[in-house]
Design an enzyme around this catalytic site. Structure first.
Site, PDB file in Angstrom:
ATOM      1  N   GLU A 173      65.266  88.787 -10.974  1.00  0.00           N
ATOM      2  CA  GLU A 173      64.401  89.016 -12.135  1.00  0.00           C
ATOM      3  C   GLU A 173      63.697  87.698 -12.406  1.00  0.00           C
ATOM      4  O   GLU A 173      64.334  86.692 -12.698  1.00  0.00           O
ATOM      5  CB  GLU A 173      65.229  89.467 -13.349  1.00  0.00           C
ATOM      6  CG  GLU A 173      65.967  90.782 -13.145  1.00  0.00           C
ATOM      7  CD  GLU A 173      65.088  91.999 -12.894  1.00  0.00           C
ATOM      8  OE1 GLU A 173      63.852  91.908 -13.057  1.00  0.00           O
ATOM      9  OE2 GLU A 173      65.623  93.044 -12.501  1.00  0.00           O
ATOM     10  N   THR A 192      71.589  74.392 -15.911  1.00  0.00           N
ATOM     11  CA  THR A 192      72.191  73.118 -16.332  1.00  0.00           C
ATOM     12  C   THR A 192      72.089  72.980 -17.857  1.00  0.00           C
ATOM     13  O   THR A 192      73.088  72.711 -18.529  1.00  0.00           O
ATOM     14  CB  THR A 192      71.518  71.953 -15.591  1.00  0.00           C
ATOM     15  OG1 THR A 192      71.854  72.101 -14.215  1.00  0.00           O
ATOM     16  CG2 THR A 192      72.011  70.615 -16.090  1.00  0.00           C
ATOM     17  N   ARG A 215      74.967  91.237 -28.746  1.00  0.00           N
ATOM     18  CA  ARG A 215      74.388  92.104 -27.707  1.00  0.00           C
ATOM     19  C   ARG A 215      75.211  92.031 -26.423  1.00  0.00           C
ATOM     20  O   ARG A 215      75.398  93.020 -25.712  1.00  0.00           O
ATOM     21  CB  ARG A 215      72.945  91.635 -27.458  1.00  0.00           C
ATOM     22  CG  ARG A 215      72.249  92.314 -26.308  1.00  0.00           C
ATOM     23  CD  ARG A 215      70.856  91.735 -26.137  1.00  0.00           C
ATOM     24  NE  ARG A 215      70.110  92.355 -25.072  1.00  0.00           N
ATOM     25  CZ  ARG A 215      68.861  92.041 -24.767  1.00  0.00           C
ATOM     26  NH1 ARG A 215      68.222  91.111 -25.460  1.00  0.00           N
ATOM     27  NH2 ARG A 215      68.243  92.643 -23.774  1.00  0.00           N
ATOM     28  N   ASN A 226      67.353  80.428 -20.913  1.00  0.00           N
ATOM     29  CA  ASN A 226      66.963  81.057 -22.183  1.00  0.00           C
ATOM     30  C   ASN A 226      67.960  82.097 -22.698  1.00  0.00           C
ATOM     31  O   ASN A 226      67.929  82.448 -23.867  1.00  0.00           O
ATOM     32  CB  ASN A 226      65.551  81.645 -22.079  1.00  0.00           C
ATOM     33  CG  ASN A 226      65.436  82.752 -21.068  1.00  0.00           C
ATOM     34  OD1 ASN A 226      66.247  82.848 -20.158  1.00  0.00           O
ATOM     35  ND2 ASN A 226      64.433  83.595 -21.207  1.00  0.00           N
ATOM     36  N   CYS A 284      61.147  85.980 -20.656  1.00  0.00           N
ATOM     37  CA  CYS A 284      60.355  86.515 -19.548  1.00  0.00           C
ATOM     38  C   CYS A 284      59.475  87.653 -20.024  1.00  0.00           C
ATOM     39  O   CYS A 284      58.372  87.862 -19.543  1.00  0.00           O
ATOM     40  CB  CYS A 284      61.267  86.994 -18.430  1.00  0.00           C
ATOM     41  SG  CYS A 284      62.446  88.236 -18.948  1.00  0.00           S
ATOM     42  N   GLU A 308      52.101  81.577 -16.677  1.00  0.00           N
ATOM     43  CA  GLU A 308      53.150  81.867 -17.664  1.00  0.00           C
ATOM     44  C   GLU A 308      53.487  80.588 -18.428  1.00  0.00           C
ATOM     45  O   GLU A 308      54.077  79.674 -17.850  1.00  0.00           O
ATOM     46  CB  GLU A 308      54.408  82.361 -16.917  1.00  0.00           C
ATOM     47  CG  GLU A 308      55.548  82.687 -17.843  1.00  0.00           C
ATOM     48  CD  GLU A 308      56.873  82.979 -17.110  1.00  0.00           C
ATOM     49  OE1 GLU A 308      57.196  82.276 -16.137  1.00  0.00           O
ATOM     50  OE2 GLU A 308      57.581  83.902 -17.547  1.00  0.00           O
TER      51      GLU A 308
END
Ligand code: NAP
Ligand code: G3H
Length: 486
Positions: A258, A188, A111, A162, A292, A386
């Site tokens: 974001e 990190t 991608r 991620n 997210c 979340e």
């Protein structure tokens, strides 16, 4: 490839076209979330070393902006093809470093290569405009404005764990093609994958200083980098807490952010429930919910709640948990023990307050098994926070109005999904939802990458997406010509 960026597991940073060892000798050990084994160590850069990288980027910027756009685009195309050539090698390091399953890791690299190719093309379509003054009262045709786009200067790109490759490139490629230079502060846990990426940029032959990396803990070098006078733009993806902190300490510095989300899937009684369940489960649980845009709550109309929940449960029970190196694994160890503790805390809170456990609530170290919880109510933390983990709460509502009310009550506003066969209803609900994107009859997700991607409220500021990102990292400049008309 690895040999040039690391000696005996000790990695270097890419600064001003060279691979540099840590001058202070301070290193951060990176351990695999899979089994705790050491993956390598990366430099904990000092402020002086951060300075050096930023100064290199600044020094290279003017010359880079002067390189014809077609040449900048060609170099990016080279990066894209090299990435594909090294797809497996990069995916393999991601698997061990961030425990992303091998299928998703390979997909991320592909991608990213596609993203770069599209970006190189899109930049060629960017054009300015010519305005004539006589459209405004009191002016004649003797004044015209030539409006063109210019780079901002040096961009600081900060990416999350991620998507260490894709969410780094989604900042670097649009910045660079537009004539900016870049300093990348990778997560990190994810730095090693990002250093592999840097090697690819070097191999493509980018001039020195155009792209640089700074590794080190955000808590140690982050504030210094974001407030640095020679940083002209910050492009950040990460948690709302850190995003808020950055926006508090930076003054007059343009930001694109974001941040976190609590995406709701709203299911109406006329929806295709089996299809909705399929999308919801893949949306909620891929990469163990560490996205997210993961579906983070289901708001379902009472009348169909039992049926929908049954279909979801069937699918959740089949999710394979365990080793990310196996192709069919979906549920992987979370990024840290701390992340797993947090997810379990939310589960416990919901169960203590009377929610009903349908699947899961099992944990081995940082591997949290897929967990489905029904009858979640507004007094429970799971309705609002979340988790960034594999837990899906189902909130039953009496009607659509209540679903919209709960969806909008969240501090977040990234995306929402609406499942219904009635397109009129879908549009009306979409109009009311306070989010950046509403997906109708699909899970919440960022791609395709040329679509605009943004969050409102605590989910972000500014717009990503290939053309939007290029626009965000350029500014217009107008040259006004006044001439004597004959
Ligand atoms: P995070 O802890 O906020 O870290 C993000 C990045 O910020 C890392 O590179 C981190 O470095 C750095 N950082 C930390 N403190 C900093 C400071 N004071 N100044 C500058 N940089 C600093 O987020 P994460 O745990 O990596 O990612 C998960 C979160 O990101 C979730 O909330 C998720 O929703 C959000 N996210 C949002 C999107 C989106 O597009 N909306 C996409 C992906 C993830 P260190 O790693 O060294 O701490
Ligand atoms: O984690 C946040 C990413 O922007 C989500 O991207 O929807 O393609 O997984 P994705």
């Amino acid at each position: 490839m690895i040999k040039e960026i690391c000696v005996n597991g000790v990695y270097k940073n890419y600064v001003n076209g060279e691979w540099k060892v840590s001058e202070s000798g301070n290193m951060i050990d990176i351990f695999s979330p899979i089994d705790g084994s050491k993956v390598g160590s990366v430099p904990a850069m000092s402020k002086e070393e951060v300075d050096e990288a930023i100064m290199a980027a600044k020094a290279a910027q003017k010359e880079w902006a002067d390189v014809p756009l077609i040449e900048r685009a060609k170099l990016l195309n080279k990066v894209a093809f090299l990435l594909l050539d090294h797809q497996k090698e990069i995916a393999d390091i991601m698997v061990v470093e961030i425990a992303k399953d091998i299928t998703s890791s390979l997909a991320e690299v592909k991608r990213t290569s596609d993203f770069i190719l599209f970006t190189a093309d899109a930049a060629k379509q960017l054009r300015g405009e010519m305005l004539s003054a006589d459209a405004f009262p009191g002016y004649g045709k003797d004044k015209v404005s030539f409006v063109n786009r210019y780079p901002l200067g040096t961009v600081l790109a900060i990416s999350p764990f991620n998507y260490p490759v894709n969410l780094s490139v989604s900042k670097i490629a649009p910045a660079i093609v537009a004539g900016n230079t870049v300093v990348l502060k990778p997560p990190t846990q994810g730095s090693i994958s990002a250093l592999y990426l840097a090697k690819i940029f070097e191999m493509a032959g980018l001039p020195k200083g155009v792209f640089n990396t700074i590794t080190g803990k955000g808590s140690e070098i982050g504030d210094y980098a974001v407030t640095h006078n020679d940083i002209d733009f910050i492009n950040f993806t990460g948690s709302t807490d850190i995003g808020r902190h950055i926006s508090q300490i930076t003054v007059m510095k343009p930001l694109l952010m974001e941040l976190g989300g609590k995406d709701a899937a709203i299911v109406l009684e006329d929806a295709d429930l089996k299809e909705a369940a399929k999308d919801i489960v893949s949306g909620a649980f891929s990469y163990s919910g560490q996205r997210c845009t993961a579906v983070k709550r289901v708001l379902v109309e009472d009348k169909v709640a039992d049926e929908l929940t049954g279909y979801i449960k069937e699918r959740v029970e089949k999710l394979k948990a365990g080793d990310p190196r196996k192709a069919d694994t979906v549920i992987v160890p979370l990024i840290s023990d701390k992340a797993a503790d947090f997810v379990c805390e939310l589960i416990e809170d919901a169960l203590e307050k009377g929610a009903k456990l349908l699947v899961g609530n099992k944990r081995e170290k940082n591997l949290v098994y897929p967990t489905l919880i029904d009858h979640v109510t507004e007094d429970m933390r799971l309705a609002w926070e979340e988790p960034f983990g594999p837990v899906l709460p189902i909130i039953r509502v009496k009607d659509v109005k209540k679903a919209i009310e709960i969806a909008n009550k969240s501090e977040y506003g990234l995306q929402s999904a609406v499942f219904t066969k009635n397109i009129d209803k879908a549009f009306n609900i979409a109009n009311e939802l306070q989010v950046g994107t509403v997906q109708i009859n699909n899970k919440t997700e960022r791609g395709p990458d040329h679509f605009p991607f943004l969050g409102v409220k605590s989910s972000g500021m500014g717009i990503q997406g290939i053309r939007y990102s290029i626009e965000a990292m350029t500014r217009v400049k107008a040259m006004v010509i006044n001439y004597e008309r004959s």
